[in-house]
Write a protein that holds these residues in place. Structure first.
Motif, short mmCIF file in Angstrom:
data_model
loop_
_atom_site.label_atom_id
_atom_site.label_comp_id
_atom_site.label_asym_id
_atom_site.label_seq_id
_atom_site.Cartn_x
_atom_site.Cartn_y
_atom_site.Cartn_z
N ASN A 147 0.80 -1.23 0.00
CA ASN A 147 0.00 0.00 0.00
C ASN A 147 0.83 1.29 0.00
O ASN A 147 0.29 2.36 0.24
CB ASN A 147 -0.95 0.01 1.20
N VAL A 148 2.12 1.20 -0.24
CA VAL A 148 2.97 2.39 -0.13
C VAL A 148 2.98 3.23 -1.41
O VAL A 148 3.56 4.32 -1.43
CB VAL A 148 4.43 2.01 0.22
N ASP A 149 2.34 2.75 -2.46
CA ASP A 149 2.35 3.49 -3.73
C ASP A 149 1.02 4.18 -4.02
O ASP A 149 0.77 4.58 -5.16
CB ASP A 149 2.68 2.53 -4.88
N GLU A 150 0.18 4.32 -2.98
CA GLU A 150 -1.16 4.84 -3.21
C GLU A 150 -1.31 6.28 -2.70
O GLU A 150 -2.32 6.66 -2.11
CB GLU A 150 -2.19 3.94 -2.50
N LEU A 151 -0.30 7.10 -2.92
CA LEU A 151 -0.27 8.44 -2.36
C LEU A 151 -1.47 9.29 -2.77
O LEU A 151 -2.11 9.93 -1.93
CB LEU A 151 1.03 9.14 -2.76
N LYS A 152 -1.79 9.31 -4.04
CA LYS A 152 -2.89 10.15 -4.51
C LYS A 152 -4.21 9.70 -3.89
O LYS A 152 -5.03 10.52 -3.46
CB LYS A 152 -2.98 10.11 -6.04
N SER A 153 -4.42 8.39 -3.82
CA SER A 153 -5.66 7.87 -3.24
C SER A 153 -5.75 8.19 -1.76
O SER A 153 -6.83 8.50 -1.24
CB SER A 153 -5.74 6.35 -3.46
N TYR A 154 -4.61 8.12 -1.06
CA TYR A 154 -4.60 8.48 0.36
C TYR A 154 -4.98 9.94 0.54
O TYR A 154 -5.74 10.30 1.45
CB TYR A 154 -3.22 8.23 0.97
N SER A 155 -4.43 10.82 -0.29
CA SER A 155 -4.73 12.25 -0.17
C SER A 155 -6.21 12.51 -0.38
O SER A 155 -6.80 13.39 0.28
CB SER A 155 -3.89 13.06 -1.16
N GLU A 156 -6.84 11.75 -1.26
CA GLU A 156 -8.28 11.90 -1.50
C GLU A 156 -9.08 11.46 -0.28
O GLU A 156 -10.08 12.09 0.08
CB GLU A 156 -8.68 11.10 -2.74
N GLU A 191 13.43 5.42 7.46
CA GLU A 191 13.69 6.42 6.43
C GLU A 191 12.67 6.31 5.29
O GLU A 191 12.31 7.31 4.66
CB GLU A 191 15.11 6.26 5.87
N GLU A 192 12.21 5.11 5.02
CA GLU A 192 11.19 4.92 3.98
C GLU A 192 9.85 5.49 4.42
O GLU A 192 9.10 6.04 3.60
CB GLU A 192 11.06 3.42 3.65
N VAL A 193 9.54 5.35 5.72
CA VAL A 193 8.31 5.94 6.25
C VAL A 193 8.39 7.47 6.14
O VAL A 193 7.42 8.13 5.73
CB VAL A 193 8.07 5.51 7.71
N ILE A 194 9.54 8.03 6.50
CA ILE A 194 9.73 9.49 6.40
C ILE A 194 9.54 9.96 4.96
O ILE A 194 8.85 10.96 4.69
CB ILE A 194 11.12 9.89 6.91
N HIS A 195 10.12 9.23 4.03
CA HIS A 195 10.01 9.60 2.60
C HIS A 195 8.55 9.56 2.15
O HIS A 195 8.09 10.49 1.46
CB HIS A 195 10.84 8.63 1.76
N PHE A 196 7.82 8.54 2.56
CA PHE A 196 6.39 8.44 2.21
C PHE A 196 5.63 9.63 2.78
O PHE A 196 4.82 10.26 2.08
CB PHE A 196 5.81 7.13 2.75
N VAL A 197 5.87 9.94 4.04
CA VAL A 197 5.15 11.04 4.70
C VAL A 197 5.46 12.38 4.03
O VAL A 197 4.56 13.20 3.81
CB VAL A 197 5.52 11.08 6.20
N GLN A 198 6.71 12.60 3.67
CA GLN A 198 7.07 13.86 3.01
C GLN A 198 6.36 13.99 1.66
O GLN A 198 5.89 15.07 1.31
CB GLN A 198 8.58 13.92 2.83
N GLN A 199 6.27 12.89 0.94
CA GLN A 199 5.56 12.92 -0.34
C GLN A 199 4.07 13.18 -0.14
O GLN A 199 3.44 13.93 -0.90
CB GLN A 199 5.76 11.60 -1.08
N LEU A 200 3.50 12.56 0.89
CA LEU A 200 2.07 12.72 1.16
C LEU A 200 1.76 14.15 1.57
O LEU A 200 0.78 14.75 1.10
CB LEU A 200 1.64 11.74 2.26
N VAL A 201 2.58 14.73 2.43
CA VAL A 201 2.36 16.09 2.91
C VAL A 201 2.42 17.10 1.77
O VAL A 201 1.70 18.11 1.77
CB VAL A 201 3.38 16.44 4.02
N ASP A 202 3.25 16.83 0.78
CA ASP A 202 3.35 17.72 -0.38
C ASP A 202 2.01 17.81 -1.13
O ASP A 202 1.77 18.79 -1.85
CB ASP A 202 4.44 17.22 -1.34
N MET A 203 1.16 16.81 -0.94
CA MET A 203 -0.14 16.78 -1.61
C MET A 203 -1.26 17.32 -0.71
O MET A 203 -2.42 17.36 -1.12
CB MET A 203 -0.46 15.36 -2.04
N LEU A 204 -0.91 17.72 0.52
CA LEU A 204 -1.92 18.15 1.49
C LEU A 204 -1.58 19.57 1.97
O LEU A 204 -0.83 19.74 2.94
CB LEU A 204 -1.97 17.20 2.68
N PRO A 205 -2.11 20.59 1.35
CA PRO A 205 -1.73 21.97 1.70
C PRO A 205 -2.06 22.37 3.13
O PRO A 205 -1.44 23.29 3.68
CB PRO A 205 -2.51 22.81 0.69
#
Length: 617
Positions: A466-475, A510-524
């Motif tokens: 489930n780590v590649d579902e960033l856009k769906s998570y943001s929705e 570090e992988e969790v941090i990377h995922f979170v940073q990418q997710l936050v970039d999609m959440l203003p």
């Protein structure tokens, strides 16, 4: 030698004879032996631990051995330690008991022997049973039983010191000397073994191989049938007995309450009692981990998640179908059981007296032990009881009961587990029982968004799932607008036929941090607020909790109790919001701080020889 008070004679006698062999030996009082600090460290040394243990009333250990036995039992059934935790530990056990009490004869030594073996300890000699009942003692007295066992132990010790004998080179194949004539067994070894239960046979059967030098690498405990699986093994041999649906929890540190509830002492509670740091909820929200009670009014669940801690030994169902216990009974017994478990820490090495005394007063309740608490029909009455005793409430639901979420009275913090962001991945990871699970899931997130008190999405990252579902998570985050988002790497629960999960599915921090940073970039409207490295967990917070550039993710618990009391007294007309009981987050808890989420008022303890991180809940 690790012995209990009262066993000075046997321990000192063995110590002196070991020393005559030119081998260093030391007697340690059981009350001074801290397994959390000492046992794992023994694995990397050439030491041999000899445990001399007495069994007292009703098969219980002595007062000074209770903590050691409790710790060892829980470690042997806790997946976070793993069955290789004591790999390399060499040990021997001798029990002191009375066969007049047949059903409890040497129960303590048998259990310690079993638990050490389950954690990959290597027996250097089969367990010895001393019997102070002269009528039934195998050798006429307790001391005679010890002498026979001691003689075998010293002989075994000499053999180990001398090392393996060199091959004489007469083997025809030039290989190992498997065909050498084995020495004749002594009269004692030829004697008929005692009648063992099925469980004991599984443990004892490996003793001879271990005495010959076979260790966990050659004969791993994983090949031994687990005690909890004995029922399956015995089905073909005898008719299985009917057991209560939650009975397996009793053997894994859970205290069963009534017919459908349970309580267990969290490892972070134990850690904070000893000044070794709290859980991520302490870092993110200011919970005092040593005053937190982990419980549930419903051990049943509507999902069969692949990362379930209990490997689905708890029942599952889509509706309530158990005899319902009243909330007063559940809370009373939960607190009593929790306090009794805390009391077992009195006098344990390292436990801080002031925290022990504080720990007896429950301040927080984490309704996240296992199962689905919101299924309990009287969940609102239970929550009100908690608040009436000024206990904060942290309730976790699996997002399959939207109407129940809407009907909930205010809680200190309400969690929804968001284990996936698409219908297919949710079905794959949570394996829900409801056919309309996706509709229920989305409606649960909408219901969460309607709440005025603190709300949280809890995301569990599973690599390759489930780590590649960033856009769906943001929705999904836009749908429920939670106050906070916890993102945690999945904790591996060990091998199970109920799950295909492996260590390869556990992300690095570090992988969790990377995922979170990418997710936050999609959440203003969200930013990373806190981090708890030990739990492989980060906190994303809505920017409304950032006041004048400072984070206020912590909770003012006294203020919450005032607000919820006013709410109840007004019949629900005097409402309040998450912003009304927030508190300032300390610098050490913030993301980017050098402490990485560890409270500097405590002392971080690193096991020098640990083979596995046993990070948290």
């Amino acid at each position: 030698m690790i012995r209990e008070p009262g066993n000075y004679g046997f321990a000192n006698e063995l110590e002196e004879e070991v020393k005559t062999l030119g081998i260093a030996a030391k007697v340690i009082d059981m009350k001074d032996y801290d397994p959390d600090d000492r046992l794992a460290d023994e694995c990397s040394t050439k030491s041999i631990c000899v445990f001399l243990l007495a069994t007292y009333t009703d098969g219980q250990p002595t007062e000074n051995a209770k903590w050691f036995c409790k710790w060892l039992e829980e470690a042997s059934t806790d997946f976070r330690y793993g069955n290789n935790y004591l790999k390399g530990l060499r040990y021997a056990v001798f029990g002191l008991g009375n066969s007049v009490y047949d059903s409890h004869f040497n129960t303590v030594s048998k259990n310690v022997d079993k638990w050490l073996w389950k954690l990959s300890g290597v027996r250097v000699l089969s367990r010895g049973d001393g019997d102070c009942n002269v009528v039934k003692s195998r050798h006429g007295s307790l001391h005679s039983d010890f002498l026979v066992w001691k003689t075998k132990f010293l002989s075994r010790l000499q053999t180990m010191v001398a090392g393996p004998k060199a091959c004489r080179g007469k083997c025809k194949t030039g290989g190992s000397c498997n065909n050498r004539k084995k020495p004749q067994k002594t009269d004692d070894e030829q004697a008929a073994p005692e009648q063992l239960s099925s469980e004991e046979e599984l443990v004892e059967s490996s003793s001879e191989e271990e005495a010959a030098g076979t260790g966990p690498d050659e004969q791993h405990p994983g090949s031994v049938i687990d005690v909890e699986d004995l029922g399956n093994m015995m089905n073909g041999m005898r008719k299985a007995k009917v057991r209560p649906p939650f009975s397996t929890f009793c053997s894994t540190g859970y205290k069963l309450i009534g017919s459908h509830s349970g309580v267990k002492l969290c490892r972070w509670t134990k850690s904070m009692l000893r000044g070794r740091g709290g859980c991520y909820k302490h870092t993110f929200y200011g919970i005092e981990s040593h005053r937190c009670m982990e419980t549930t009014p419903s051990l049943a669940c509507a999902n069969k998640c692949v990362f379930c801690w209990r490997h689905h030994t708890n029942p599952v169902g889509t509706e309530w179908r158990w005899k319902m216990d009243p909330p007063e009974k559940i809370l009373l017994e939960a607190v009593e059981n929790h306090q009794n478990m805390i009391r077992q820490f009195r006098g344990v090495p390292g436990v801080r007296l002031e925290r022990y005394q504080e720990g007896l007063k429950v301040k927080h309740c984490a309704l996240s032990l296992v199962g689905e608490p919101i299924m309990y029909p009287e969940i609102n009455a239970f929550l009100c009881l908690l608040h009436s005793q000024r206990i904060s409430s942290f309730l976790v639901t699996n997002a399959q009961f939207p109407q129940e979420i809407r009907n909930l009275v205010p809680v200190t913090q309400l969690y929804v587990s968001v284990d996936a962001s698409t219908k297919d991945s949710l079905k794959k990871i949570d394996r829900p029982l409801f056919k309309d699970f996706w509709t229920r899931f989305l409606d649960s997130l909408k219901a969460l968004g309607e709440k005025r008190q603190r709300t949280v999405y809890r995301l569990t990252l599973v690599k390759a799932w489930n780590v590649d579902e960033l856009k769906s998570y943001s929705e999904l985050i836009s749908l429920g607008q939670p106050d906070f988002i916890e993102v945690k790497g999945v904790t591996y629960c060990g091998e199970s036929s109920a799950s295909s999960l492996t260590m390869a599915n556990v992300p690095w921090h570090e992988e969790v941090i990377h995922f979170v940073q990418q997710l936050v970039d999609m959440l203003p409207q969200y930013q990373i607020a806190c981090e708890h490295e030990h739990s492989n967990c980060l906190l994303i917070a809505h920017t409304k909790f950032k006041v004048d550039g400072e984070w206020w993710t912590w909770i003012d618990y006294e203020r919450f109790q005032e607000l919820v009391q006013a709410y109840e007294e007004s019949g629900g007309s005097q409402t309040f919001s998450a912003m009304d009981y927030m508190a300032k987050t300390p610098m050490w808890a913030l993301f980017g701080a050098s402490e990485r989420g560890f409270d500097p008022t405590d002392t971080r303890y690193q096991r020098r020889h640990k083979t596995k991180d046993i990070s948290g809940c």
